[in-house]
Design an enzyme around this catalytic site. Sequence first.
Site, PDB file in Angstrom:
ATOM      1  CD  GLU A  43      -1.176  -1.703 -16.184  1.00 59.98           C
ATOM      2  OE1 GLU A  43      -1.015  -0.491 -16.366  1.00 59.98           O
ATOM      3  OE2 GLU A  43      -1.204  -2.527 -17.106  1.00 59.98           O
TER       4      GLU A  43
ATOM      5  NE  ARG B 268      -4.060  -1.833   0.181  1.00 62.69           N
ATOM      6  CZ  ARG B 268      -5.071  -1.795  -0.644  1.00 62.69           C
ATOM      7  NH1 ARG B 268      -5.077  -0.946  -1.665  1.00 62.69           N
ATOM      8  NH2 ARG B 268      -6.092  -2.614  -0.489  1.00 62.69           N
TER       9      ARG B 268
ATOM     10  CD  GLU C 142     -13.885   3.203   1.264  1.00 62.91           C
ATOM     11  OE1 GLU C 142     -13.397   2.619   0.280  1.00 62.91           O
ATOM     12  OE2 GLU C 142     -13.218   3.548   2.257  1.00 62.91           O
TER      13      GLU C 142
ATOM     14  CD  GLU D 169      -7.700  -7.443  -4.411  1.00 60.68           C
ATOM     15  OE1 GLU D 169      -7.808  -7.825  -3.225  1.00 60.68           O
ATOM     16  OE2 GLU D 169      -7.631  -6.248  -4.739  1.00 60.68           O
TER      17      GLU D 169
END
Length: 164
Positions: free
Chosen positions: A127, A52, A107, A84
């Site tokens: 990617e 991350r 969110e 994933e």
Amino acid sequence: MEVYRSRRLSVEEKEFSLPDGRVRNYVVVHPGSAVAMLPVIGEDCLLIRQYRYAIDGFLYEVPAGTMEPGETPVETAHREMIEETGFAAGKLSALGTILTTPGFSDEQIHLFKATDLTPSSLYPQDEDEVIEVERLSLAAAWMMVVDGTIIDAKTICMLAQCRG
């Protein structure tokens, strides 16, 4: 007034009337809705270890992803599971919805338990993602929460709901 927009999110500054009648300006981040899945195989689960950039490091997480326009949470969950983890979920069980940071963002993440997993020949990992898939027992995953190895909030919520 929109302050910023990118492919994934927008930021606006907006005037709100508070319940007591006061009026204030606040900044609200709109990242769009997302899904997260806890893939379960018997007494084991699949977690991802993902880089991350915002924290410049790796986190252990459940697979997750942003909903595309027009997608339902279930459709997104099926797509993201394959992207994933390389596994398709035969069954998705809804575990609820969480708000990630309601102090400044709207969110929502829709949570699913994914079972009846089968390897998928379609594995189009994004990617721009660096992901490693790890299989471990639900008990071991929960111990990673307890010892502070897992600090991702959505992952903690899901492991708390699904631990044996």
